[in-house]
Scaffold this active site. Structure first.
Site, mmCIF file in Angstrom:
data_model
loop_
_atom_site.group_PDB
_atom_site.id
_atom_site.type_symbol
_atom_site.label_atom_id
_atom_site.label_comp_id
_atom_site.label_asym_id
_atom_site.label_seq_id
_atom_site.Cartn_x
_atom_site.Cartn_y
_atom_site.Cartn_z
ATOM 1 N N LYS A 71 24.386 -110.160 34.251
ATOM 2 C CA LYS A 71 23.133 -109.451 33.951
ATOM 3 C C LYS A 71 23.398 -107.948 33.890
ATOM 4 C CE LYS A 71 21.789 -109.325 38.823
ATOM 5 N NZ LYS A 71 20.949 -109.948 39.868
ATOM 6 N N MET A 114 22.498 -82.767 31.643
ATOM 7 C CA MET A 114 22.223 -84.046 30.982
ATOM 8 C C MET A 114 23.501 -84.707 30.483
ATOM 9 S SD MET A 114 19.635 -84.888 27.849
ATOM 10 C CE MET A 114 18.187 -84.357 28.744
ATOM 11 N N TYR A 162 22.695 -74.527 35.655
ATOM 12 C CA TYR A 162 21.262 -74.268 35.775
ATOM 13 C C TYR A 162 20.908 -73.830 37.188
ATOM 14 C CZ TYR A 162 20.377 -76.639 31.311
ATOM 15 O OH TYR A 162 20.349 -76.998 29.999
ATOM 16 N N ARG A 197 10.479 -112.905 46.197
ATOM 17 C CA ARG A 197 10.830 -112.272 44.936
ATOM 18 C C ARG A 197 11.124 -113.392 43.944
ATOM 19 N NH1 ARG A 197 16.496 -109.487 43.678
ATOM 20 N NH2 ARG A 197 16.773 -111.599 42.917
HETATM 21 C C1 LIG Z 1 21.936 -110.482 40.739
HETATM 22 C C2 LIG Z 1 21.841 -111.846 41.259
HETATM 23 C C3 LIG Z 1 22.988 -112.506 41.716
HETATM 24 C C4 LIG Z 1 24.320 -111.826 41.839
HETATM 25 O O1 LIG Z 1 24.347 -111.170 43.071
HETATM 26 P P1 LIG Z 1 25.598 -110.283 43.505
HETATM 27 O O2 LIG Z 1 25.303 -109.850 44.887
HETATM 28 O O3 LIG Z 1 25.622 -109.151 42.536
HETATM 29 O O4 LIG Z 1 26.791 -111.150 43.387
HETATM 30 C C5 LIG Z 1 22.865 -113.810 42.121
HETATM 31 N N1 LIG Z 1 21.666 -114.432 42.080
HETATM 32 C C6 LIG Z 1 20.545 -113.847 41.652
HETATM 33 C C7 LIG Z 1 19.274 -114.592 41.640
HETATM 34 C C8 LIG Z 1 20.584 -112.524 41.244
HETATM 35 O O5 LIG Z 1 19.461 -111.928 40.833
#
Ligand SMILES: *Cc1c(COP(=O)(O)O)cnc(C)c1O
Length: 358
Positions: free
Chosen positions: A31, A300, A252, A126
């Protein structure tokens, strides 16, 4: 041009470190564009090193992975307004479903069967269904057969970074209850998964069939118990270099005034590229194998570096971060300087930064 180079062998070393700690199959979580390092490149390196699954947030993220020829099973778990059922079926993406409502929607949308992992709220609030909702979830799942097939049960540990099995135990127990309920409802075989990097490295009881490894792939161990290998090297060019006299004000706001004659180098990377703007003193980059402090405010798209007596040629390469054991700062050091976690350092790297593979 600023560049983030992915070291495939570091990903492989990190996979090995996880495999040494758990017998579960590794799902490589890519992700946030592979934690900033490039989703396809990280996924390829992870699969080549033995990862059996891929994990993403949106079903649509699977398009690039499948286009690249990756054919490992994929799970997508964040589908706020309903997963794209047709795309999930077409691309063979399993979908995590965390509520009765979401499940009903998927069943209504799916013309072809979609593989579903039911998501348990294992104590994080969550996403995921609390155990009390599971009878209804399973009733709807049974009715939806033909549109969906339940092939997995998923949870997520809220406190795994504490590396304390006693703290994880209630979530492990809830996972077992959920798994048993799904099996009793007539589904299976199942892929059961609860732990991410920290759980995989520290608590075998949390490791069911799969472990979902994201941070660990790029060298972040949230539990700080295992030395992993930083998989990225972030470099940027010195675009300007000058000798300046004592009394020179930098950047700056003129927050920094040089107290002695010195050499300043401007490096073409700034907060738009992911350099945190709020930095504790000590923040530095490496040029020519030596660390040099960042002086004045982060702009930036540039920073100024004080190289003291050392003149630097325009066009030299500055290393913002790299693996431990070189002159370059690590992402863990950047996290400390910025008062954050290494995850936000790597996922904050901007789109201008070219991703390459080394
Ligand atoms: C991001 C995520 C992971 C990965 O977790 P890490 O600690 O980065 O290995 C696993 N499961 C879910 C549901 C996540 O959102």
């Amino acid at each position: 041009m600023p560049t983030l180079r992915l070291d495939r062998s570091a990903v492989a070393a990190n996979i090995s470190a996880v495999r040494a700690a758990t017998a579960s199959t590794i799902m490589a979580v890519v992700k946030a564009d592979g934690y900033g390092h490039g989703a396809v490149a990280v996924a390829e390196a992870a699969v080549d090193a033995g990862a059996g699954w891929l994990g993403i947030t949106d079903v649509a993220d699977a398009v690039a992975l499948r286009d690249a020829g990756l054919d490992a099973p994929i799970l997508a778990w964040l589908n706020p307004v309903g997963a794209d059922a047709a795309l999930a079926a077409e691309l063979r993406v399993d979908v995590a479903v965390g509520s009765v409502d979401e499940l009903r929607q998927l069943i209504a949308d799916a013309d072809r069967p979609v593989r579903v992992h039911l998501q348990m709220d294992t104590g994080m609030a969550r996403g995921g269904s609390p155990l009390a909702e599971w009878p209804e979830l399973l009733r709807v799942a049974r009715e939806g057969r033909g549109h969906i097939d339940v092939v997995g049960v998923m949870g997520h540990l809220p406190l795994a970074d504490r590396a304390d099995p006693a703290i994880n135990a209630p979530a492990v127990l809830r996972m077992r209850h959920a798994r048993d309920a799904v099996l009793r409802a007539g589904f299976g075989p199942l892929n059961v998964h609860l732990g991410a990097t920290a759980g995989a490295l520290t608590d075998p009881a949390t490791n069911f069939d799969l472990v979902r490894i994201g941070a660990g792939l790029v060298g972040i161990d949230p539990s700080d118990t295992t030395q992993l290998t930083g998989a990225g090297t972030f470099t940027a060019p010195v675009v300007h270099s000058a000798r300046v006299p004592a009394g020179t004000a930098v950047g700056y706001g003129h927050d920094m005034v040089m107290s002695v004659d010195t050499h300043l180098s401007v490096v073409g990377v700034g907060y738009a590229d992911g350099i945190p703007r709020e930095l504790a003193s000590g923040a530095c980059v490496a040029i020519g194998g030596e660390r040099h402090p960042i002086v004045g405010r982060v702009s930036m798209d540039q920073i100024v570096v004080d190289t003291g007596r050392v003149p630097i040629e325009r066009g030299a390469t500055a290393t913002v971060f790299g693996p431990a054991g070189t002159a370059a700062p690590t992402i863990q050091e950047w996290a400390r300087w910025a008062g954050t976690i290494p995850h936000t350092i790597v996922t904050g790297i901007g789109p201008r930064v070219r991703r390459s593979i080394g």
